[in-house]
Design an enzyme around this catalytic site. Structure first.
Site, mmCIF file in Angstrom:
data_model
loop_
_atom_site.group_PDB
_atom_site.id
_atom_site.type_symbol
_atom_site.label_atom_id
_atom_site.label_comp_id
_atom_site.label_asym_id
_atom_site.label_seq_id
_atom_site.Cartn_x
_atom_site.Cartn_y
_atom_site.Cartn_z
ATOM 1 N N PHE A 549 0.655 -1.182 0.076
ATOM 2 C CA PHE A 549 -0.010 -0.181 0.194
ATOM 3 C C PHE A 549 0.700 1.046 -0.471
ATOM 4 C CE2 PHE A 549 -0.900 -1.968 4.316
ATOM 5 C CZ PHE A 549 0.405 -1.829 4.331
ATOM 6 N N GLN A 552 1.231 2.889 -3.088
ATOM 7 C CA GLN A 552 -0.147 2.727 -4.343
ATOM 8 C C GLN A 552 -0.625 4.104 -3.209
ATOM 9 O OE1 GLN A 552 -2.052 -0.547 -5.922
ATOM 10 N NE2 GLN A 552 -0.624 -1.888 -5.385
ATOM 11 N N HIS A 553 0.260 4.540 -2.493
ATOM 12 C CA HIS A 553 -1.042 5.739 -1.462
ATOM 13 C C HIS A 553 -0.072 6.675 -0.698
ATOM 14 C CE1 HIS A 553 -4.469 7.128 1.616
ATOM 15 N NE2 HIS A 553 -5.136 6.519 0.231
ATOM 16 N N PHE A 554 0.180 7.317 -1.037
ATOM 17 C CA PHE A 554 -0.343 8.142 -2.263
ATOM 18 C C PHE A 554 1.604 8.675 -2.945
ATOM 19 C CE2 PHE A 554 -3.259 10.595 0.991
ATOM 20 C CZ PHE A 554 -4.293 9.874 -0.074
ATOM 21 N N VAL A 559 1.336 6.804 2.139
ATOM 22 C CA VAL A 559 1.181 6.126 4.392
ATOM 23 C C VAL A 559 0.379 4.835 3.581
ATOM 24 C CG1 VAL A 559 0.937 8.678 4.865
ATOM 25 C CG2 VAL A 559 -1.254 7.377 3.393
#
Length: 664
Positions: A549, A552-554, A559
């Protein structure tokens, strides 16, 4: 319809020979103007390597743009090893922008495609039937292809798709490698159209993908005579910086592989000078199901996630040069596709105004496959909150404080799942209503209400608060306990109650893959523990900077999404239900209790440099009803000892036929 590649790269008539074998890399060196496929030509020039070696000069309208050096035979020390590409462990799911009605195209279909009748060949969503969506290409478009079969995400060696084709050759002599390269470009062009990638650009033109060298390996030119087949393994497909397809391609003669290409790609581009920002409803042929236009579509969302924010929000509006700006999640976490309604004037925030966005759920979405066939809370939260965030950004919140790094964070919210709906292969329409806009020193807060519907029926509702924070204001977050380090319930008990790890046979989560949050956690279950004496679970896991994650975030602001924390607590509640005997081991996992309001509060974030996560759930209530058993819990998440998430009213439904202990 975009102009097509020429039938082949035209080899120079003065070419003196074909080398017996060629292994080389074509690197794009220089181009002062756009490189179109039809403008390319290739000439062979003898090199100093001996009579069996040559250099290939690639020209565009007389301008040298690349050079290929090759030798005959593979033992020469100057020949670099063939690049190998490993399949990804978790391939991204590129979602086609339109669903084609035909996946195999024959010669007549390809000829019709070349006239610009994309909708007539692939289906109505690909554009107005019978009317070119852009200027038609030259008559020789796709002439090197006799028959082609196209598959998308989930297929092929890399999970990005596969294209197989039979080449159409007008001569019995051996093919030159430029002809193979041109056939590859033609096939990838057809694949890009089949995926609907032309729909997000005005008058798209195909060009060679020049971001990486094309490696060429011809085993023996003598084998390039007669019928040839081509198999392209799509290695990369996406919309940033422009719609593109990159593949590794093998050519065969029916007996063996006779040539191969590595990293050959095609990109679609708009004409020079066209502004791609949102709001120009005539700029691209992307249309709603009712033939209406969109304010923003997939290209804008992709750039809002990982590209140029001038494309996402418009050149005139985006005036910040700071690296960190509010973005959408990337890759498989991007869960909003289009915005239908135009926002109010930029920088105006009319409370009560509503905006419709859309998201196309894949037919086999990773998050449903990894959640035992049902939609996880992670997905429902992400698709709702991303729609709200893009609405807020489009209204102008993303351009507040242009001289500062600015981040967006969800702070709190609530939601209700009203109906159980199979969402696979369907379009979700998200209606976001701005309820409040509150400017603060160094920050902006926005409250939204949202509804998610399929086929006109609402199945999910909620409210949420987003904060757009400058870096100094975000750094002031102190967690949920005023900066104090308050341990989990189990660590405060004296004496310590009897706790045991979850039994994998009964307490394991049904989630798999990326959603298997409990797979690497240590767990402590207290059967009659917790604040309410009905069951308690504590888990602890390390934070790995390589966790999926974070990537992919951000972009520039990694985060762990708060939705991952909520999903972890839901999985822990399910584990409590099984471990406490409220549901038998062989029965399906309990589902969310319809109509129950889930509530969450976030006052901090988990970043790659943090060390560990702790999470706990307390079973609060167990109620037997005619339809089954309702179990309610509450939980919290800690980051390095600081409690940052609180989630209340985690409500699950256990079917009436479950074998369970007497707890009424």
């Amino acid at each position: 319809m975009p102009p097509s590649p020429a039938a082949s790269l035209s080899a120079s008539t003065s070419e003196p020979f074909h080398p017996r074998a060629l292994r080389a890399a074509l690197t794009w060196r220089r181009a002062t103007r756009p490189i179109t496929l039809s403008g390319l030509s290739v000439a062979a020039i003898p090199s100093q390597g001996g009579p069996d070696s040559c250099a290939w000069e690639v020209r565009h309208d007389g301008l040298t743009v690349a050079e290929v050096s090759g030798t005959s035979g593979f033992a020469a020390s100057s020949v670099t090893p063939w690049p190998e590409r490993q399949p990804p462990a978790q391939p991204r799911q590129f979602r086609a922008l339109a669903q084609a009605v035909r996946h195999r195209l024959r010669r007549g279909d390809l000829a019709r495609l070349a006239t610009g009748d994309i909708a007539g060949v692939l289906g109505a969503p690909f554009g107005p039937g019978g009317t070119p969506t852009a200027p038609a290409p030259a008559a020789e478009a796709f002439t090197l292809l006799e028959d082609i079969v196209l598959t998308g995400a989930g297929n092929g060696r890399h999970g990005q798709g596969r294209v197989t084709a039979t080449l159409r050759r007008g001569t019995s002599g051996p093919a030159a490698w430029p002809e193979l390269l041109s056939a590859a470009w033609q096939a990838l062009h057809v694949h890009a159209l089949h995926q609907g990638m032309h729909l997000v650009l005005p008058d798209p033109r195909p060009e060679p993908w020049t971001e990486e060298p094309v490696h060429i390996d011809v085993r023996d030119v003598a084998h390039l005579s007669g019928p040839l087949t081509m198999q392209a393994e799509i290695a990369s497909i996406g919309l940033v910086p422009r719609p593109h397809v990159v593949a590794d391609i093998a050519f065969g003669d029916g007996r063996t592989t006779v040539a191969r290409l590595h990293s050959v790609g095609l990109v679609l581009r708009e004409p020079p000078g066209r502004d791609l920002g949102p709001g120009d409803r005539d700029a691209a042929p992307r249309r709603t199901k009712n033939s209406g236009s969109f304010f923003a579509h997939e290209l804008h969302m992709a750039h809002a996630a990982e590209g140029d924010l001038r494309v996402a929000h418009g050149t005139a509006r985006h005036r910040s040069t700071r690296l960190v700006r509010p973005r959408l999640p990337r890759g498989d976490l991007l869960m909003v596709d289009r915005m239908v309604d135009s926002p109010a004037e930029h920088g105006q925030y009319p409370t009560g105004s509503s905006y419709v966005t859309e998201y196309d759920v894949p037919t086999s979405p990773w998050y449903i496959a990894e959640n035992a066939g049902s939609a996880p809370h992670l997905f429902l939260l992400e698709t709702s909150l991303q729609a709200a965030a893009f609405v807020g950004a489009s209204l102008g919140a993303c351009m507040e404080y242009p001289d500062h790094d600015l981040t967006v964070r969800n702070l709190e919210g609530c939601s209700r799942l009203l109906r159980a709906v199979d969402l696979r292969g369907r379009t979700i329409r998200q209606r976001t209503t701005l309820l409040a806009h509150t400017p603060l020193p160094g920050a902006t807060l926005q409250r939204y209400g949202y509804e998610l519907a399929v086929a006109g029926e609402t199945f999910y509702t909620g409210e949420a608060v987003h904060g757009f924070f400058t870096e100094p204001v975000l750094a002031r977050q102190q967690g949920l306990d005023g900066g104090r380090l308050v341990p989990p319930w189990l660590k405060l008990q004296t004496p310590q109650p009897v706790a045991r790890p979850l039994d994998p046979a009964t307490g394991c989560s049904a989630a798999s893959g990326r959603l298997a949050f409990l797979a690497r956690a240590t767990t402590e279950f207290v059967e009659n523990g917790g604040r309410y004496g009905l069951g308690y679970l504590l888990c602890e896991m390390p934070i790995d900077p390589a966790d999926w994650f974070f990537d992919q975030h951000f972009l520039h602001d990694p985060v762990m999404p708060g939705s991952c924390g909520v999903e972890l607590l839901v999985q822990m509640t399910r584990a409590c239900v099984r471990s406490a005997g409220l549901i038998a081991t062989h029965e399906p996992q309990p589902q969310p209790l319809l109509g129950a309001e889930l509530r969450w509060t976030y006052r901090g974030q988990i970043q790659p440099h943090h060390q560990r996560i702790q999470a706990e759930v307390h079973v609060r209530e167990v109620v037997d009803e005619a339809s089954g058993r309702a179990v309610t819990a509450e939980g919290s998440v800690w980051r390095d000892g600081l409690r940052i998430y609180a989630v209340d009213n985690i409500a699950l439904h256990v079917p009436a036929l479950s074998s369970a202990r007497g707890t009424s």
